[in-house]
Design a protein around this motif. Structure first.
Motif, PDB file in Angstrom:
ATOM      1  N   GLY A 131       5.534  -2.595   5.210  1.00  0.00           N
ATOM      2  CA  GLY A 131       4.056  -1.720   5.203  1.00  0.00           C
ATOM      3  C   GLY A 131       2.955  -3.022   4.870  1.00  0.00           C
ATOM      4  O   GLY A 131       3.194  -3.871   5.384  1.00  0.00           O
ATOM      5  N   ASN A 144       0.770  -1.430  -0.015  1.00  0.00           N
ATOM      6  CA  ASN A 144      -0.091  -0.039   0.008  1.00  0.00           C
ATOM      7  C   ASN A 144       0.803   1.376   0.106  1.00  0.00           C
ATOM      8  O   ASN A 144       0.363   2.372  -0.023  1.00  0.00           O
ATOM      9  CB  ASN A 144      -1.015   0.145   1.296  1.00  0.00           C
ATOM     10  CG  ASN A 144      -0.295  -0.113   2.588  1.00  0.00           C
ATOM     11  OD1 ASN A 144       1.034  -0.173   2.692  1.00  0.00           O
ATOM     12  ND2 ASN A 144      -0.861   0.467   3.815  1.00  0.00           N
ATOM     13  N   THR A 145       2.283   1.278  -0.039  1.00  0.00           N
ATOM     14  CA  THR A 145       2.898   2.495   0.139  1.00  0.00           C
ATOM     15  C   THR A 145       4.339   2.037  -0.555  1.00  0.00           C
ATOM     16  O   THR A 145       4.667   0.982  -1.039  1.00  0.00           O
ATOM     17  CB  THR A 145       3.494   2.881   1.570  1.00  0.00           C
ATOM     18  OG1 THR A 145       4.374   1.685   2.418  1.00  0.00           O
ATOM     19  CG2 THR A 145       2.124   2.946   2.338  1.00  0.00           C
TER      20      THR A 145
END
Length: 226
Positions: free
Chosen positions: A211, A96-97
């Motif tokens: 993450g 997600n990052t």
């Protein structure tokens, strides 16, 4: 020649001899002394004596899971001590990052109330893409691809297998494909390695470095002796 047994009210059961036997031999088969147990099969000792036997390998499949988007790991527990092969698939995994790197695997055992081992791995990964190639090595998990891969929008699918080779030593191999859309050629990654857990494996952890998961499904099955 056919041996035909008629049912007491209707129907029949037939046993046919082959047109010829190996070397024209007279083959004699001795039947078991009883009707066996449920799920057994008929086996021979190689000398014509038949007996009932049980299948000594069973595959168990864990439920497919949607990976949690509020966490960067998922752990399968309760793997039995007599498991000797573990198969894992990952479907369309992403982070997600920008710091959420590629997915990895870590193994664990029941010691100290449940321990995931984070050192002692001998893991190597590599890839080839057009004229590019790279490799990497890890000691804190089984890697699936070199560390310069794994950012948002990069989607990975993996097939991996763990084998118990001797004692508490487990070997690992994987094939991972990257899919970033129709405009980018898919890239394939290879991973392999081994670890001596020093204790009986009872869990496998999927671990995303840096993450949380953004999407993806995962499943696990194992073979065990029974």
């Amino acid at each position: 020649m056919t041996l035909k047994l008629n049912g007491s009210t209707s129907g029949s059961v037939s046993i046919d001899a082959p047109a010829s036997t190996a070397g024209g031999a007279d083959v004699a088969l001795t039947l078991p002394v009883n009707d066996g147990d449920a799920n057994q099969f008929l086996q021979t000792n190689g000398s014509g004596v038949l007996s009932w036997a049980s299948v000594n390998v069973k595959r168990t499949t864990a439920s497919q899971v949607n990976l949690p988007t509020d966490a960067g790991l998922y752990t399968w527990t309760g793997i039995p001590a007599n498991a000797f092969q573990i198969d894992i698939f990952l479907g369309r995994i992403s982070g997600n990052t920008a710091s959420a790197k590629h997915p990895t695997f870590r193994l664990g055992h029941a010691g100290s109330g449940g321990t995931v081992v984070t050192s002692g791995y001998k893991s190597v990964t590599a890839y080839v893409e057009d004229s590019y190639q790279n490799s990497d090595a890890y000691t804190d998990y089984f890697g699936l691809m070199p560390s310069n891969y794994g950012e948002p929008a990069q989607i990975f699918s993996t097939s991996a297998t763990l084998y118990r080779s001797y004692g508490d030593i487990w070997t690992f191999r994987s094939m991972t494909c990257r899919d970033e859309g129709s405009n980018i050629l898919p890239t394939s990654f290879w991973g392999n390695g081994f670890i001596d857990l020093g204790a009986t494996l009872d869990r496998v952890q999927l671990y995303l470095t840096g993450g949380n998961f953004d999407m993806g499904v995962a499943g696990l099955s194992y073979l065990e002796t029974v």
